[in-house]
Design a protein around this motif. Structure first.
Motif, PDB file in Angstrom:
ATOM      1  N   LEU A 101      37.231 -13.134   1.780  1.00  0.00           N
ATOM      2  CA  LEU A 101      36.551 -11.899   1.379  1.00  0.00           C
ATOM      3  C   LEU A 101      36.137 -11.094   2.606  1.00  0.00           C
ATOM      4  O   LEU A 101      36.280  -9.864   2.634  1.00  0.00           O
ATOM      5  CB  LEU A 101      35.324 -12.214   0.517  1.00  0.00           C
ATOM      6  N   GLN A 102      35.646 -11.762   3.632  1.00  0.00           N
ATOM      7  CA  GLN A 102      35.247 -11.065   4.853  1.00  0.00           C
ATOM      8  C   GLN A 102      36.455 -10.535   5.616  1.00  0.00           C
ATOM      9  O   GLN A 102      36.454  -9.404   6.077  1.00  0.00           O
ATOM     10  CB  GLN A 102      34.425 -11.988   5.762  1.00  0.00           C
ATOM     11  N   GLU A 103      37.470 -11.358   5.744  1.00  0.00           N
ATOM     12  CA  GLU A 103      38.615 -11.000   6.584  1.00  0.00           C
ATOM     13  C   GLU A 103      39.532  -9.960   5.960  1.00  0.00           C
ATOM     14  O   GLU A 103      40.064  -9.105   6.657  1.00  0.00           O
ATOM     15  CB  GLU A 103      39.420 -12.253   6.941  1.00  0.00           C
ATOM     16  N   SER A 104      39.738 -10.053   4.632  1.00  0.00           N
ATOM     17  CA  SER A 104      40.753  -9.186   4.018  1.00  0.00           C
ATOM     18  C   SER A 104      40.372  -8.666   2.637  1.00  0.00           C
ATOM     19  O   SER A 104      41.184  -8.023   1.997  1.00  0.00           O
ATOM     20  CB  SER A 104      42.072  -9.951   3.894  1.00  0.00           C
ATOM     21  N   LYS A 105      39.183  -8.976   2.177  1.00  0.00           N
ATOM     22  CA  LYS A 105      38.765  -8.657   0.792  1.00  0.00           C
ATOM     23  C   LYS A 105      39.724  -9.285  -0.214  1.00  0.00           C
ATOM     24  O   LYS A 105      40.009  -8.733  -1.257  1.00  0.00           O
ATOM     25  CB  LYS A 105      38.662  -7.148   0.553  1.00  0.00           C
TER      26      LYS A 105
END
Length: 196
Positions: A101-105
């Motif tokens: 979620l943080q890196e690429s949603k």
């Protein structure tokens, strides 16, 4: 025969007799008329993972949440499936999904041109030049999850760490505290899809 042995033998014989009465041949009751009554509704709910397993330390800081589209939900389910394939518990899926979620949603990103962080690709923004795999491998949701979780397993005590510390140890991000904001949504996703 000593008293204790005799009681044990009699107890086992009594259980066998009682079991025979209650679980005896069905044919003996073949003539019995069916008992009429009202149907009983039985609520069947798949076991959801225990929240204490998903978020053992409670969430840290303000939480973010996005609405997932079909592709993002499919990617979250792929992360869960890969976690199960790796034989890891639900907590590993929570850490993996929060990281994605943080890196690429939860989007399986290809090369983003000028917006790209070096050669980062896929759900976890892994870099071929850092040894995560080929571009084809790290844009495969199962491969990239298993690669992330292989790194996670190498972190001593990851199960007992706050999520952001475990994720950062694997990812080595320039924003190490950013993973924490996704813990609640990641836990909700795992709770919803772990047994589906």
């Amino acid at each position: 025969m000593n008293t204790m042995l005799r009681k044990s033998v009699l107890g086992i014989a009594g259980l066998a007799f009682t079991g025979g009465i209650f679980a005896g041949p069905i044919a003996a009751h073949a003539d019995a008329r069916p008992v009429e009554g009202k149907p009983v509704a039985v609520a069947v709910q798949a076991d959801k993972p225990d929240t204490a397993k998903l978020i053992p330390h409670g969430v840290q800081g303000a939480q973010s949440k996005i609405t997932l589209n079909d592709e993002q939900t499919t990617n979250a389910k792929a992360i869960i499936a890969a976690t199960k394939k790796a034989g890891l518990p639900e907590r590993a899926a929570v850490i993996s999904i929060a990281t994605s979620l943080q890196e690429s949603k939860l989007e399986n990103l290809g090369h983003l041109g000028d917006k790209n962080d070096h050669d980062s690709l896929g759900l976890f923004q892994q870099r071929p030049s850092s040894g995560w795999g080929t571009p084809e491998q790290i844009t495969d949701p199962e491969y990239s999850t298993l690669a992330f979780e292989k790194g996670l397993k190498q972190v001593d005590g990851w199960q007992d760490m706050p999520l952001t510390e475990a994720a950062q140890t694997v990812q080595v991000s320039a924003y190490p505290d950013a993973y924490a904001q996704w813990e609640q949504q990641a836990a909700d996703i795992v709770a919803q899809h772990w047994n589906s």
